[in-house]
Design an enzyme around this catalytic site. Structure first.
Site, PDB file in Angstrom:
ATOM      1  N   HIS B 110       0.950  -1.276  -0.114  1.00 59.13           N
ATOM      2  CA  HIS B 110      -0.153  -0.011   0.057  1.00 59.13           C
ATOM      3  C   HIS B 110       0.751   1.268  -0.075  1.00 59.13           C
ATOM      4  CE1 HIS B 110      -3.634  -2.277   0.527  1.00 59.13           C
ATOM      5  NE2 HIS B 110      -3.305  -2.695   1.332  1.00 59.13           N
ATOM      6  N   ASP B 149      -2.825 -10.664  -2.628  1.00 56.80           N
ATOM      7  CA  ASP B 149      -3.386 -10.201  -1.371  1.00 56.80           C
ATOM      8  C   ASP B 149      -4.860  -9.876  -1.563  1.00 56.80           C
ATOM      9  OD1 ASP B 149      -1.907  -8.743   1.477  1.00 56.80           O
ATOM     10  OD2 ASP B 149      -3.907  -7.806   0.759  1.00 56.80           O
ATOM     11  N   HIS B 151      -6.280  -7.371  -0.446  1.00 49.51           N
ATOM     12  CA  HIS B 151      -6.453  -6.043  -0.492  1.00 49.51           C
ATOM     13  C   HIS B 151      -5.928  -5.505  -1.904  1.00 49.51           C
ATOM     14  CE1 HIS B 151      -6.596  -6.614   3.783  1.00 49.51           C
ATOM     15  NE2 HIS B 151      -7.653  -5.546   3.772  1.00 49.51           N
ATOM     16  N   ASP B 238      -4.487 -13.060   3.250  1.00 48.75           N
ATOM     17  CA  ASP B 238      -5.460 -12.392   3.738  1.00 48.75           C
ATOM     18  C   ASP B 238      -6.980 -12.822   3.199  1.00 48.75           C
ATOM     19  OD1 ASP B 238      -4.585 -10.530   1.987  1.00 48.75           O
ATOM     20  OD2 ASP B 238      -4.843  -8.947   3.861  1.00 48.75           O
TER      21      ASP B 238
HETATM   22 ZN   LIG Z   1      -4.134  -7.340   2.759  1.00 47.13          ZN
HETATM   23 ZN   LIG Z   2      -4.198  -8.184  -4.388  1.00 51.45          ZN
END
Ligand SMILES: [Zn+2]
Ligand SMILES: [Zn+2]
Ligand SMILES: [Zn+2]
Lengths: 581, 439
Positions: B110, B149, B151, B238
């Site tokens: 991120h 991931d 996210h 995750d």
């Molecule tokens: Zn994540």
């Molecule tokens: Zn991803």
């Protein structure tokens, strides 16, 4: 309240230790016996000095005679009733393993989910259901009704080894399985969780397997030793040296015979410690006839390897020193190559200077005047036969020495590299680093002086040669401290603590913290030592971990992991005696 | 020395956390360490464990510009986890290992090009640091980054958005239902790199079958088509059915099988916060798969908690295969059309929120195009509420191949910004060396 009581016990024990501990002057007689591949050494230490020492050939097939010969040589005229303790270091277990003289073992493992263990153990195991998760929760119990044949003992197989993944977090499944196996007729069942309290299922399993495999050999050896001592009217307690330099009473060693593997090098390290432990960061080299054992030292203490020893190609949980053996020694054979020479790893027999038939490394040292014994003329002639076209005898000897030093120096470099790349798990450890910068070399053993001085010159390091190195192994054995290591793990969410080495699982006292954990474990170690009539030592923390645990977003408790030991090492330092080569 | 299948850089940073009780906390990899140690994985001949080396600040400044500086925003842990990725890169490039896994903390996907603080648990984009290192040190050009991931890796998207030589593919839980709220197929790259940023937002509840269909039907063919020199996996965990921060249904076996198919040269841990029920098993699975060992016996104890995904999850996957496949196949024509439309300059405005520190940043990013080179970039950034107060900076970023004319134009632009007295800092980034000049 329990906590308070434990404190009391702890302090009382601590006091006891000082009273029981050998005083610095060493006013007791200690007998050390090292049964090596070539020689059986015996040493009698009295009042801080070597009283008598002897070196006799090891009698293969009939170890007992060699032991008796060496014993008789050192006991000559001594009052055996004054002997307080006997420590044996022996290659018997190592040999049994390398020569495959082991007994059949039934190996049963509870792997749960994870890596496929095929090929991980010396024998294919019986896979048993039931497993424990990483927090120590029993995720499944063994379904005995689904394992046909599990409890049908094969005739001739009398020992079993049992191991479960995460059994060190909860040994219950191992206990149940061991109990059932005993009921079906196995005489002895070795448990992985009792052989090591540390994580590593594969290593614990291998330790349990090897312990079972050498059990019979070791037991027979123990009986022979006891008989030999009785024969010479020695009644002192007998202890066995372990690979990590500590000792165990014979009786305790019978429960974990695999610990008696690789004790030869351990004895040598302890011998060096006894003869004047190298200060600062040092590298010791024990130069024998065929091999040189290399060990690392930091401020007078030999460094332990971070992982357990390998037996063959199988990793075990047996703790040992960070050391390595290279095939270079005084008797090393010399091979002439088109360019230069190769030294070792074969043994040529005795030096030409001593009437041997082939030139050895020792002869090269004699030519270079780095060693001085026997008939120098014979050495010169022997090395002369190896000269390349136009090469002088001196030049050939120098080239031979350089080839030997190359091998040793490379091994040292690899060991330094291995030490420096050991992974670290915290930011502060990454920053502080773990480089080992040696400040000096320490040489012991028959061939040491000339060879190590030359190595020191090459590596730019000062060299120390303590006297008495000839029987360093037996001296080390004589002076080794009793030791035992154990771990404690507490998960406050679960409300109990566990000492896996004993299976002791108890409710947590109130106000439990790291300090309380140290007191509990320290008290347990002293209890254990007391039970074995071992003299108490200082306890020390090997490693500790503390974590607050969070579930979702909530603080749920603490995990405390602690590993401690009665400190290994030597009882006291002594002055060695010079021995003629 | 025989080549090992997998180089493992395991760095759980047991003494580093963002704050007490934060999911990115000291014991995040504790149970993973326990599982890996207990399995005996560190002893296997297929696996070689490495001690990580610390990265240098300049390594971090190849992809990043920090305001006021990277050095003032990081802790030693960031140099360690980025350093773990560099160690992984060296292990693979030297041939000592076939592939490597940097199982390290703190994570990074991120973190964007401009850094004012911590966002989404990340300060330094460790994959981006590694990509730029691979280029500077080893001359690697074409790299694919596959982000698994849950996210959206908005930081990685930001760093690689203008770079047609980095193919960034991310599947993740739909941004309408999860942080950071971005990652839709239309965010496919700037005109010069259109189609090289592929976002695959999945419906909550998607599991093994869905991600494998997506891989087989789209990711794999796109990777084959792109022909990267190296594949990097941002191996967040995750998507696991037990993760407390997301709502997907992937299992340890599903992750391991994906790692087996992907055959990444280097994997880097990202998120994953089910530290007891998922991480020990997912990491064991990925390690076994990457080491070419049997992972079929890696099964979570609480696998019964797994729910069957709603059929709409698979419908979404099929739509994505179609829609994003079209973006990929038409990337050359569409890219040319977009470039023709925007002329020598392309701009985007960004509002960036740093959830960890409550920083609000406004950015105006301008890509300056050139016919002779990749051009250069300028970024006007204003951030409120950073730990150094309100910040403003004008950042000029050169590319590796920026020609002399463009370099002059970039310097002139930086000087003009300085003369305007509108910014606290004027910074100029050299991506090859990681030197950030203060003008
Ligand atoms: Zn994540
Ligand atoms: Zn991803
Ligand atoms: Zn240009």
């Amino acid at each position: 309240m329990i906590y308070y009581l434990r404190r009391q016990v702890f302090f009382a024990r601590a006091l006891n230790i000082t009273l029981l501990q050998f005083n610095g002057r060493g006013e007791v007689m200690l007998l050390g016996i090292d049964v090596g591949g070539t020689f059986t050494d015996a040493v009698l230490v009295d009042s801080g000095a070597v009283y008598a020492q002897a070196k006799r050939p090891t009698t293969h097939g009939e170890v007992l005679r060699g032991i008796l010969d060496a014993l008789d040589a050192v006991l000559d005229g001594a009052d055996v009733t004054q002997i307080e303790r006997v420590v044996i270091s022996s290659t018997i277990v190592t040999n049994a393993l390398t020569e495959g003289k082991t007994q059949p073992v039934f190996l049963a493992v509870m792997t749960g989910p994870g890596m496929n263990v095929k090929g991980c153990f010396p024998v294919e195991p019986y896979l048993v259901s039931g497993y424990v998760d990483h927090r120590g929760k029993i995720a499944a119990r063994t379904e005995f009704n689904k394992h046909y044949g599990l409890l049908d003992r094969q005739s001739g197989v009398t020992v079993a080894a049992v191991s479960g993944k995460f059994a060190v977090r909860n040994p219950e499944n191992e206990y149940v399985l061991a109990h059932e196996l005993k009921k079906s007729g196995y005489k002895k069942v070795f448990l992985g969780s009792e052989l090591s309290g540390e994580l590593n299922f594969i290593r614990r399993t291998n330790s349990a397997y090897f312990a079972a495999a050498v059990d019979k050999t070791f037991e027979a050896f123990g009986k022979q030793v006891e008989w030999a001592l009785k024969e010479r009217s020695i009644t002192a307690p007998v202890q066995i040296l372990k690979a990590d330099g500590g000792t165990l009473p014979l009786e305790a060693a019978l429960k974990q015979p695999v610990e008696a593997v690789f004790t030869g090098p351990a004895a040598s390290v302890l011998g060096i410690e006894a003869l004047g432990a190298p200060q600062g960061k040092s590298i010791s080299l024990d130069v024998g006839g065929t091999t040189t054992d290399i060990a690392f030292w930091d401020n007078g203490e030999p460094l332990l390897a971070k992982k357990g020893a390998m037996i063959g190609r199988y990793p075990t949980a047996v703790r040992s020193f960070h050391m390595r053996s290279v095939g270079i020694g005084g008797d090393s054979a010399i091979t002439k190559l088109p360019q230069g020479f190769k030294v070792g790893p074969e043994r040529a027999g005795r030096a030409a200077a001593l009437g041997g038939t082939a030139p050895t490394l020792a002869d090269a040292l004699i030519v270079l005047r780095l060693a001085d014994f026997g008939d120098r003329e014979a050495s010169v002639n022997a090395i002369g036969t190896l000269c390349h076209d136009g090469e002088t005898t001196e030049a050939a000897a120098q080239a031979i020495l350089d080839a030997a030093l190359d091998v040793i120096e490379n091994a040292i470099k690899e060991m330094l590299h291995e030490w420096s790349i050991q992974p670290v798990y915290t930011v502060s450890d990454v920053i502080s680093g773990s480089d080992f910068g040696p400040q000096q070399l320490v040489g012991v053993g028959g061939g040491a002086p000339g060879l190590i001085h030359a190595l020191g010159k090459r590596m730019g390091l000062p060299v120390i040669i303590p006297p008495g190195g000839m029987v360093a192994n037996a001296i080390g054995a004589a002076l080794a401290r009793p030791t035992v290591a154990a771990s404690l793990r507490a998960d406050t969410t679960e409300g109990y603590y566990l000492i896996p080495e004993s299976g002791k699982r108890e409710r947590l006292p109130k106000r439990f913290n790291m300090q309380a954990a140290e007191e509990i474990l320290s008290a347990w170690l002293h209890d254990k030592a007391g039970g074995w009539q071992m003299e108490g030592n200082e306890t020390e923390v090997i490693s500790r971990e503390y974590f607050r645990t969070v579930h979702g977003y909530y603080d749920t408790g603490e995990i405390i992991y602690l590993r401690m030991q009665l400190k290994p090492g030597i009882l006291y330092k002594i002055t060695g005696r010079e021995v003629a080569f | 020395m025989k080549q090992a299948n997998l180089g493992l850089i395991f760095f759980p940073a047991f003494d580093w956390m963002i704050s007490p009780g934060h999911p990115e906390r000291q014991e995040r990899l504790l149970y993973t360490r326990d599982q890996l140690t207990e399995e005996g994985l560190f002893d296997r001949p297929e696996i070689r464990e490495y001690r990580l080396r610390m990265a240098e600040v300049n390594d971090l400044q190849r992809p990043h510009v920090g305001v006021p500086s990277i050095a003032k925003l990081i802790t030693p842990a960031h140099l360690a986890s980025a350093g773990g990725c560099l160690t992984a890169a060296d292990a693979v490039m030297s041939g000592e290992v076939k592939r490597a896994f940097a199982l390290v903390r703190p994570p990074g996907h991120h973190a964007m090009r401009i850094v004012h603080g911590i966002r989404g648990f990340c300060t330094i984009n460790i994959e981006a640091v590694m990509v730029e290192y691979l280029r500077s040190r080893y001359g690697i050009k074409k790299i694919a980054v596959v982000d698994t991931d849950v996210h959206h890796g908005d930081g990685s998207q930001d760093v690689f958005y203008h770079d047609p030589n980095v193919l960034y593919i991310s599947f993740h839980q739909d941004g309408r239902t999860l942080y950071p709220g971005t990652g839709f197929p239309n965010e496919a790259g700037s005109p010069a790199a259109w189609g090289y940023n592929l976002n695959l937002p999945l419906l909550p509840g998607s599991g093994d079958k869905e991600i494998h269909r997506l891989f087989d039907g789209l990711i794999k063919p796109v990777l084959d088509d792109f022909e990267p020199e190296l594949i990097i996996n941002s191996a967040g965990q995750d998507n696991h059915f037990s993760d407390p921060l997301a709502s997907m249904s992937v299992t340890a076996h599903g992750y391991a099988a994906l790692a087996d198919k992907l055959k990444a040269d280097i994997a880097v841990l990202e998120g994953g916060y089910s530290i007891e029920a998922a991480l020990p098993y997912v990491n064991t699975g990925i390690i076994l798969a990457m080491a070419e060992m049997d992972y079929s016996k890696v099964i979570e104890p609480d696998i019964r908690a797994l729910r069957t995904p709603d059929p709409r999850c698979m419908t979404r996957v099929e739509q994505l295969i179609d829609q994003v496949g079209t973006i990929w196949r038409s990337r050359h024509e569409v890219g040319k059309m977009l470039l023709d439309k925007c002329g020598n300059k392309w701009q985007r405005k960004k509002g960036i929120y740093y959830d960890e520190e409550g920083i609000r940043e406004e950015q105006l990013e301008t890509a300056h195009y050139c016919t002779k080179c990749s051009g250069w970039m300028s970024i006007d950034t204003n951030a409120r509420g950073t730990r150094y107060g309100d910040q403003s900076a004008y950042v000029v970023c050169l590319h590796r191949d920026t020609c002399a004319d463009c370099q002059k134009a970039a310097y002139d632009d930086a000087l003009r910004a300085k003369q305007s007295c509108a910014y606290k800092y004027i910074l100029l980034q050299h991506p090859d060396t990681g030197v950030v000049e203060t003008i």
